[in-house]
Enzyme design. Structure first.
Site, short mmCIF file in Angstrom:
data_model
loop_
_atom_site.label_atom_id
_atom_site.label_comp_id
_atom_site.label_asym_id
_atom_site.label_seq_id
_atom_site.Cartn_x
_atom_site.Cartn_y
_atom_site.Cartn_z
N ASP A 214 13.35 41.78 9.24
CA ASP A 214 12.41 42.78 9.69
C ASP A 214 11.88 42.44 11.09
OD1 ASP A 214 10.69 45.14 8.87
OD2 ASP A 214 9.11 43.68 9.27
N GLU A 274 25.82 27.29 7.22
CA GLU A 274 26.06 26.21 6.27
C GLU A 274 26.52 26.75 4.92
OE1 GLU A 274 22.72 23.61 5.85
OE2 GLU A 274 22.31 23.56 8.01
#
Length: 551
Positions: A214, A274
């Protein structure tokens, strides 16, 4: 394993990891999707109950608007605990079950992370405001008043008035770009950045497939707190805030979109990388430089995977000339950006009403979105062709609409409950009184009615999404040779396998178009696509798609 098979495996693995590139994402506003317990508010169990329907659309992922603990002053976009589910929506176990079930039907799950601000009920803010010496004293944006006691600068809130609120505990102002109950976090503080990255890791460890971020360009503010300059009248537009809002009177050079944000986005991307196959989608809220910022934030492979700006969420109609203008600007400012397009969402009037589209035009716009380079977001109910609901003042919930009524009616009209069953109580959304009234106009387009009609809007959206997935050039190919002539928009999508020529009449009058020479195969006839060769005439809301394989 031979070399050829190794290459095929590597290609397939990369494609699976890059599901987001050209993917179709279905946005769920949880308060209004499906209520499972009769309290009139949608919840996580309700979403789980409808996963089969969502999967049947053929979309790649769902984006769930915030369901974290919150006092709900801005309906979940004011987070009081990033690591827990608000009881209104269920429990953490409910979310884990939803996640497992979504994955079982082939849907990725993206959650809405609101990192630019928190609720004033968050423990971080309670500690930060307690005094000027505590461990989190600089986790929010605090500033002394001017000598005359007024706010430190002229920055304005999107929800109206000053972006600064006086706090009697610290005898300072705090920054809030949104409601006064939504204090802005101070991203210049390294410890705060680390804490937010820990939040992201928490949800990645749970198994979410990515984040919708957002107000991604609101993270940093100008450290010097310089005044924003005024914005000339001819440069103001209502893409971020309604024209009755004084927010449009400023060029927000210093209150958002700061260069320091790039380094944080790279930290967030590194964390996401990751975990295999995860993606970040950023919302860029800037009326003047949205495409430029989108390009900066998605450039290369160390920042966000994709972003969306507000060009196609504006009141301004999607004409051929405007579409060409947007893509020309995108090419000029951010040629390698990967955009994500949306015509509707939880913050703007539904595009069927905003652009005054009839059913034929709604169908054409759905095909256009599936042909444009970039990823795509569909907002719940968009696949039904829902118009904006009319919510009377006495039923308004949105503080934004209440503040600027009647010139701006707020966001409740696009947030009314999803219509599942035309004849059922509350159209199948709930057995109780809903938090916003169900629109009877929308109920005429309920899912159960459209499921029975093979030529319905719902079935059209399914076919449009299937068309995109059936052609690699539409999913992730390049977009070239965009041209506009009157109401006609034409462009080429291509990859190393195929070329697809796309032409749309976005006007109200018939127009001629000369199709390219060569041997082409018409596609998209099941969606209403026009076949032909040489020079053809396209009536209003018609389109033509032609494909050829590359040698």
């Amino acid at each position: 394993m031979n070399v050829q098979n190794t290459v095929k495996l590597e290609t397939a693995t990369k494609a699976a990891a890059e599901w987001w590139r050209g993917g179709v994402i279905y946005q769920i506003y949880p308060r209004s999707f499906q209520d499972s317990n009769g309290d009139g508010i949608g919840d996580l169990r309700g979403i789980t109950q409808r996963l089969g329907y969502i999967a049947s659309l053929g979309v790649d992922a769902i984006w769930i608007s915030p369901f974290f603990k919150s006092p709900m002053k801005d309906f979940g976009y004011d987070v009081s605990d990033y690591r827990d589910v608000d009881p209104m929506f269920g429990s953490m176990e409910d979310f884990k079950y939803l996640l497992d079930q979504a994955h079982s039907v082939g849907l990725k799950v993206m959650i809405d992370l609101v990192l630019s601000h928190t609720s004033d009920q968050h423990l971080w803010f309670k500690e930060s405001r307690s005094n000027r010496e505590n461990a989190k004293s600089d986790w929010y944006v605090w500033a002394d008043p001017k000598p005359d006691g007024t706010p430190p600068n002229n920055w304005l809130s999107i929800f109206g008035g000053s972006a600064w609120q006086w706090d009697s505990r610290r005898l300072q102002y705090y920054l809030h770009n949104f409601l006064t109950s939504q204090p802005d976090l101070n991203f210049h503080c390294p410890d705060l950045q680390d804490a937010l990255l820990d939040v992201a890791r928490f949800w990645l460890d749970l198994g979410v497939d990515g984040f919708r971020l957002d107000t991604i360009n609101f993270y940093f503010h100008d450290k010097q707190l310089r005044d924003n300059p005024g914005l000339p009248m001819d440069q103001r537009n209502a893409s971020i805030a309604p024209m009755v809002n004084p927010y449009n009177h400023q060029d927000h050079l210093h209150s958002k979109s700061q260069p320091e944000n790039i380094a944080f986005l790279e930290r967030l991307r590194a964390l996401t990388d990751e975990y295999e196959g995860r993606a970040c989608l950023g919302e860029v809220g800037d009326a003047q430089r949205g495409l430029e910022i989108m390009g900066e934030y998605t450039s290369g492979d160390k920042r966000m995977h994709m972003c969306y700006a507000f060009e196609f969420l504006e009141k301004r109609a999607l004409t051929a000339a405007y579409a060409k203008q947007v893509f020309d600007q995108l090419e000029e400012k951010a040629g390698d950006a990967w955009p994500c397009w949306a015509f509707s969402n939880h913050d703007v009037q539904r595009h069927a009403s905003r652009w005054a589209l009839d059913d034929a035009a709604i169908r054409q716009h759905a095909v256009l979105m599936m042909c444009l380079r970039g990823s795509a977001c569909l907002y719940q109910g968009e696949e039904l062709g829902l118009p904006e609901a009319d919510v009377p003042y006495e039923h308004l919930q949105d503080p934004y609409g209440i503040e600027f009524w009647p010139e701006f009616k707020g966001r409740d009209g696009c947030r009314t409950p999803m219509v599942w069953a035309a004849q059922d109580e509350q159209s199948g959304f709930s057995t109780g009184a809903p938090w916003l009234p169900v629109s009877q106009t929308q109920a005429e387009r309920a899912v159960d009615r459209l499921e029975q009609d093979p030529n319905s809007m719902l079935q059209h959206y399914r076919r449009a999404i299937a068309l995109r997935h059936a052609h690699s050039a539409l999913m992730s190919g390049q977009q070239r040779e965009m041209a506009q002539s009157g109401p006609i928009l034409a462009f080429l999508r291509e990859d190393n396998v195929q070329q697809i020529f796309c032409v749309f009449n976005l006007g109200s009058d018939s127009a001629e178009i000369t199709l390219p020479d060569g041997i082409w195969q018409a596609i998209g006839q099941e969606l209403g696509g026009v076949e032909g060769a040489g020079t053809i005439t396209l009536d209003a809301a018609q389109f033509c798609l032609m494909m050829r394989e590359k040698e």
